[in-house]
Design an enzyme around this catalytic site. Structure first.
Site, short mmCIF file in Angstrom:
data_model
loop_
_atom_site.label_atom_id
_atom_site.label_comp_id
_atom_site.label_asym_id
_atom_site.label_seq_id
_atom_site.Cartn_x
_atom_site.Cartn_y
_atom_site.Cartn_z
N GLY A 217 0.84 -1.21 0.00
CA GLY A 217 0.00 0.00 0.00
C GLY A 217 0.86 1.25 0.00
O GLY A 217 2.06 1.18 -0.25
N ASN A 218 0.25 2.40 0.25
CA ASN A 218 1.03 3.64 0.39
C ASN A 218 0.33 4.56 1.38
O ASN A 218 -0.75 4.25 1.87
CB ASN A 218 1.25 4.30 -0.98
CG ASN A 218 -0.06 4.68 -1.63
OD1 ASN A 218 -0.78 5.53 -1.14
ND2 ASN A 218 -0.39 4.02 -2.75
N TYR A 219 0.96 5.69 1.68
CA TYR A 219 0.48 6.56 2.77
C TYR A 219 -0.62 7.54 2.37
O TYR A 219 -0.99 8.39 3.16
CB TYR A 219 1.64 7.37 3.34
CG TYR A 219 2.62 6.54 4.12
CD1 TYR A 219 2.25 5.93 5.32
CD2 TYR A 219 3.93 6.35 3.67
CE1 TYR A 219 3.14 5.17 6.03
CE2 TYR A 219 4.83 5.59 4.39
CZ TYR A 219 4.43 5.00 5.57
OH TYR A 219 5.32 4.25 6.28
N SER A 220 -1.13 7.45 1.16
CA SER A 220 -2.14 8.45 0.75
C SER A 220 -3.33 8.45 1.72
O SER A 220 -3.87 7.40 2.04
CB SER A 220 -2.61 8.13 -0.67
OG SER A 220 -3.76 8.89 -0.96
N ALA A 286 -3.66 7.56 -5.34
CA ALA A 286 -2.27 7.10 -5.47
C ALA A 286 -2.34 5.61 -5.77
O ALA A 286 -2.31 4.77 -4.86
CB ALA A 286 -1.51 7.38 -4.18
#
Ligand code: CTP
Length: 414
Positions: A217-220, A286
């Site tokens: 995943g990512n921090y968006s 994102a």
């Protein structure tokens, strides 16, 4: 831009009032005619003599001049101005403006002003972070007041945080950009600007499953996309918000419908199905560029394994796919670049067939999970609009205003 403009400079009682002298000088230097209005508390921080010498006009702070009995008309002042700018704006003055407590010349002038109003808040970090201040700022924003976000740094209390008034140069830049936008007829919001339109917005991250308990995943946070949804709904447009896994609340509006997805492929499928029924799309998600080729059916165990290799495959490019079928729909993309920012963003716009791209600048290497951002909006004709560190909600407004403006331009051209 400021030549011949009539500006009321409201100064309130905060330590940043010392910067108002510099701000006043810059406004005058750029050709503005400035009338200073001070609250009684402001005089504790800077003398009216300095300000009247710089502005070439007596400073107004009382309803009456004590010795002559002359009455200062806040109504006339409100009519005279092309802009009212309150800098610094203390928590107390913001509260009075938000609720109409007209117990001084500055607030009465605000209530009488026909011109647009901008405020540059300045206070200690805890006061700025307090829900009361946030509520008052939101009320003012809804009333059409333009907020010039404070910066972060060392405050008068020696604490470090957000609350320091924007620097005079930045305030002047914002004032010029704001007046320019109004001149071009794009500022000043109407609740029917986007009536009858339906917009697709992607927001947040995507999670790509590795096994039943792990993902890439990512921090968006999704905030930008959610703010854009709120902005379009406030202007009467319908929004289909396709959100990846985020924890923030959906904007409270019957015009916003939310569809939750998890992976890029799920997001892609929803977007492809819905885009046809929309007037445009804003791709703020994102999206993970790759996903594990296979999601393990059971939790991957580490027993005996010193290394683990994941084989990743490309995810569909949602923006580019919509770009291929967009016809005369309006398509907005985002770009987060660390090198050759402009060049890369422009080629992304071209490659994905976007009408406009919003280039995020990395601040201290950060862009996700911060409250403010600096952006440059680049339109298809490569015209650029640059905005420095601003509240994300505010940026959403500027992005939507740019869309409205570009839609008008496109219509005129056809
Ligand atoms: N985007 C998308 N689908 C993807 C990847 C990106 O819709 N699979 C959209 C993003 O929402 C954004 C724009 O494309 O609006 C640019 O995303 P970005 O990640 O900056 O670009 P990439 O095409 O992934 O290029 P790179 O990561 O190499 O810079």
């Amino acid at each position: 831009m400021l030549k011949g403009k009539h500006i009321i400079l409201g100064i309130t009682g905060g330590i940043a009032a010392y910067k108002s002298a510099m701000l006043l000088r810059l406004l005058i230097k750029r050709g503005a005619e400035v009338q200073v209005v001070m609250t009684p508390a402001a005089k504790e921080f800077i003398t009216p003599v300095t300000l009247s010498a710089l502005s070439g006009k007596p400073v107004i702070s009382q309803f009456f001049t004590a010795n002559s009995g002359e009455w200062h008309s806040h109504v006339d002042l409100g009519l005279w101005a092309d802009l009212m700018l309150v800098a610094p704006a203390t928590a107390s003055t913001l509260a009075k403006m938000a609720t109409g407590v007209a117990d001084n010349m500055l607030v009465t002038t605000y209530l009488s002003a026909k011109a647009p109003v901008m405020v540059a808040p300045s206070m200690d970090l805890d006061m700025f972070a307090h829900p009361t201040t946030a509520r008052n700022l939101e009320t003012l924003r809804r009333d059409g007041v333009e907020i010039i976000e404070p910066g972060s740094g060392e405050l008068a209390s020696h604490l470090i945080g957000k609350g320091r008034m924007a620097e005079p140069e930045e305030i002047v830049e914002r004032v010029e950009a704001f007046l320019e936008a109004r001149n071009a007829g794009i500022a000043g919001k109407s609740d029917s600007d986007m009536k009858g339109q339906r917009w697709l917005i992607t927001a947040g991250p995507t999670f790509e499953n590795i096994d039943p308990v792990r993902f890439i995943g990512n921090y968006s946070s999704g905030k930008t996309g959610f703010d854009l949804a709120a902005e379009i709904a406030e202007r009467g447009g319908e929004v289909l918000l396709v959100a990846g896994p985020v924890t923030i609340p959906t904007p409270e509006s019957p015009l916003v419908k939310r569809i939750n997805v998890r992976s890029a492929v799920e997001m892609y499928e929803v977007c492809l199905k819905e885009f046809e029924m929309c007037d445009g799309a804003i791709m703020s998600a994102a999206v993970a560029d790759y996903r594990p080729e296979k999601c393990a059916e059971r939790k991957i165990k580490r027993e005996g394994e010193e290394e683990l290799t994941l084989h990743l495959v490309r995810n569909p490019d949602i923006a580019a796919s919509l770009g291929r079928i967009k016809g005369d729909r309006f398509l907005v993309g985002f770009a987060l670049e660390s090198d050759h920012e402009l060049e890369n963003a422009c080629s992304k716009m071209e490659r994905k067939n976007l009408d406009c791209i919003v280039m995020n600048s990395l601040r201290d290497g950060k862009c996700f999970n911060v409250d403010t951002n600096s952006i440059t909006i680049i339109n298809r004709d490569l015209a650029r609009k640059k905005y420095s560190a601003m509240d994300k909600r505010e940026l959403a407004r500027l992005i939507v205003e740019n869309i409205i403006d570009e839609q008008k331009r496109k219509k005129k051209e056809n």
